[in-house]
Scaffold this motif. Structure first.
Motif, PDB file in Angstrom:
ATOM      1  N   ALA A 142       3.533  -5.560 -13.389  1.00  0.00           N
ATOM      2  CA  ALA A 142       4.162  -4.471 -14.140  1.00  0.00           C
ATOM      3  C   ALA A 142       3.193  -3.830 -15.133  1.00  0.00           C
ATOM      4  O   ALA A 142       3.417  -2.702 -15.568  1.00  0.00           O
ATOM      5  CB  ALA A 142       5.395  -4.984 -14.875  1.00  0.00           C
ATOM      6  N   LYS A 143       2.118  -4.529 -15.482  1.00  0.00           N
ATOM      7  CA  LYS A 143       1.159  -3.949 -16.427  1.00  0.00           C
ATOM      8  C   LYS A 143       0.454  -2.720 -15.838  1.00  0.00           C
ATOM      9  O   LYS A 143      -0.139  -1.935 -16.568  1.00  0.00           O
ATOM     10  CB  LYS A 143       0.135  -5.003 -16.856  1.00  0.00           C
ATOM     11  N   TYR A 144       0.537  -2.572 -14.517  1.00  0.00           N
ATOM     12  CA  TYR A 144      -0.063  -1.411 -13.866  1.00  0.00           C
ATOM     13  C   TYR A 144       0.969  -0.322 -13.572  1.00  0.00           C
ATOM     14  O   TYR A 144       0.651   0.680 -12.938  1.00  0.00           O
ATOM     15  CB  TYR A 144      -0.713  -1.829 -12.542  1.00  0.00           C
ATOM     16  N   THR A 145       2.211  -0.534 -14.002  1.00  0.00           N
ATOM     17  CA  THR A 145       3.315   0.346 -13.637  1.00  0.00           C
ATOM     18  C   THR A 145       3.927   0.983 -14.875  1.00  0.00           C
ATOM     19  O   THR A 145       4.104   0.316 -15.895  1.00  0.00           O
ATOM     20  CB  THR A 145       4.408  -0.457 -12.898  1.00  0.00           C
ATOM     21  N   ALA A 146       4.278   2.259 -14.767  1.00  0.00           N
ATOM     22  CA  ALA A 146       4.859   2.956 -15.915  1.00  0.00           C
ATOM     23  C   ALA A 146       6.248   2.414 -16.237  1.00  0.00           C
ATOM     24  O   ALA A 146       6.503   1.934 -17.344  1.00  0.00           O
ATOM     25  CB  ALA A 146       4.920   4.452 -15.642  1.00  0.00           C
ATOM     26  N   ASN A 147       7.158   2.480 -15.273  1.00  0.00           N
ATOM     27  CA  ASN A 147       8.545   2.062 -15.492  1.00  0.00           C
ATOM     28  C   ASN A 147       8.909   0.963 -14.500  1.00  0.00           C
ATOM     29  O   ASN A 147       8.708   1.110 -13.291  1.00  0.00           O
ATOM     30  CB  ASN A 147       9.496   3.249 -15.323  1.00  0.00           C
ATOM     31  N   THR A 148       9.455  -0.123 -15.016  1.00  0.00           N
ATOM     32  CA  THR A 148       9.682  -1.306 -14.196  1.00  0.00           C
ATOM     33  C   THR A 148      11.091  -1.843 -14.398  1.00  0.00           C
ATOM     34  O   THR A 148      11.643  -1.786 -15.498  1.00  0.00           O
ATOM     35  CB  THR A 148       8.677  -2.417 -14.574  1.00  0.00           C
ATOM     36  N   MET A 149      11.645  -2.390 -13.323  1.00  0.00           N
ATOM     37  CA  MET A 149      12.907  -3.119 -13.397  1.00  0.00           C
ATOM     38  C   MET A 149      12.683  -4.508 -12.816  1.00  0.00           C
ATOM     39  O   MET A 149      11.973  -4.649 -11.807  1.00  0.00           O
ATOM     40  CB  MET A 149      14.003  -2.406 -12.611  1.00  0.00           C
TER      41      MET A 149
END
Length: 402
Positions: free
Chosen positions: A208-215
């Motif tokens: 998730a550190k590489y992703t803007a919005n995460t679920m």
């Protein structure tokens, strides 16, 4: 979000926080690369790093590999053992205490169960005693500890460290965990819900550190979920996260969910439903009978063994549950539009469940790319990584190493 004023003190703290975050999430970097990535002047970056090095928060690792003939750059990295954090995971299926380094790697881990006969003060006195004993065993001193991160079921007022409704623990009553533990131990304490804590870990140590919005979605024993926007946890009224499991799903259902409502998605796909089905099949399925003799009664601790059985009746039933959950997750994706959905929990760790989930969600929404889904790489550390990450976030990153 309304814009907020930023004074010079805030700017300095934010810059320091960003330096630490980048080194923690991406590994060793040179001063030049850090300055470039963060758009800071060389003088500002040098001043920040000089302070961190003098205090032992970051260290110089040597020179980076380079094919050029020019001067090689010195690499800086987080000193993973600058401080340690204590992670406390409180859950009705079993609790844990771990001491980890700043990367969430455990130095020691203890499993224990909260005695239901104990009242809240005595239960936390027991937890405090266990922490003291672990510190003694690891020969760590008070000055070596950055802080304590507590994760617990249910919504949490993270600003004041209060568990608002810890399902199945402490009779569901409101518990001021931060206040209690800070009176018992000489360390700062932060508290967060278990799934929100895990999302903190994904934002620091996972993909998730590489992703803007995460679920993130957890399945096992219940269904929990949380979302982050640009790395920041999203919470709404009453400190509720984006709870898929407690959305209204089963019309006309009279089953009361642990949250107190009826018709929740979780009530139809809860572990209890699966274990009841397994037990009901023992008369008709030799495979189930053999598993019961080998593994004992199905619980959260051995459920993956049961889910992996070649039992057509059980797999057919699981497919029905997976279909329901797929509808719930697809609907949540339509609302929150995350870039990535990370799946974890004991039930999702079964290959049959994951494969069937991908198949079902693709049928429900053929326009949804299955690349959005990913099993968490942090699953082996799910018992403690959330509390550790939340402590690092609260006591190192947000204050800028202060």
């Amino acid at each position: 979000m309304r814009p907020l004023g930023i004074n010079m003190s805030n700017v300095k703290q934010v810059n320091r926080s960003h330096v630490l975050w980048l080194l923690l999430t991406e590994g060793a970097m040179s001063r030049t690369d850090l300055a470039s990535r963060l758009r800071l002047t060389t003088a500002t970056l040098t001043s920040i790093c000089g302070d961190f090095i003098s205090r032992g928060i970051i260290i110089e690792e040597g020179k980076e590999a380079s094919s050029s003939l020019g001067r090689k750059k010195s690499l800086l990295s987080i000193n993973q053992t600058y401080k340690y954090v204590i992670s406390v995971n409180i859950h009705y299926t079993g609790s844990t205490i771990a001491i980890t380094n700043l990367m969430g790697e455990p130095l020691v881990l203890e499993h224990f169960a909260i005695d239901p006969a104990l009242d809240v003060p005595d239960a936390f006195q027991d937890i405090a005693n266990r922490i003291v004993l672990l510190l003694w065993k690891t020969k760590l001193k008070n000055k070596d500890i950055l802080g304590i991160g507590v994760e617990i079921l249910g919504p949490v007022n993270h600003n004041e460290g209060i568990a608002l409704h810890p399902f199945h623990v402490f009779h569901g009553q409101e518990v001021p965990i931060q206040k209690i533990l800070e009176e018992l131990l000489p360390f700062p304490v932060c508290v967060e819900s278990n799934v929100c804590s895990f999302l903190n870990a994904e934002n620091l140590y996972g993909t998730a550190k590489y992703t803007a919005n995460t679920m993130v979605v957890k399945w096992g024993p219940g269904v929990g979920s949380a979302a982050s926007i640009n790395g920041a946890l999203y919470k709404g009224a009453n400190y509720q996260s984006s709870e898929i499991g407690h959305t209204y799903f089963y019309r006309g259902s009279t089953t009361v969910c642990r949250c107190g409502k009826t018709g929740c998605l979780e009530t139809g796909v809860h572990l209890n439903q699966i274990t009841e089905k397994i037990l009901s099949l023992q008369e008709s399925s030799p495979v189930i009978r053999g598993a019961l003799l080998e593994y004992g009664q199905p619980t959260i601790h051995n459920i993956r063994k049961y889910l992996g059985l070649d039992c057509p009746e059980l797999r057919s039933y699981l497919t029905t549950l997976i279909y329901d959950l797929s509808i719930g997750i697809n609907n949540a994706i339509s609302v929150f539009a995350p870039n990535k959905v990370i799946l974890f929990g004991e039930i999702f760790e079964c290959p049959f469940v994951m494969e069937t989930f991908i198949q079902q969600v693709s049928k429900i929404n053929p326009f949804l790319s299955t690349d959005i889904f990913e099993q968490s790489s942090l699953a082996p550390r799910k018992e403690f990584i959330g509390g550790a990450a939340t402590a690092v976030q609260n006591f190192l990153l947000e204050p800028g190493g202060a």
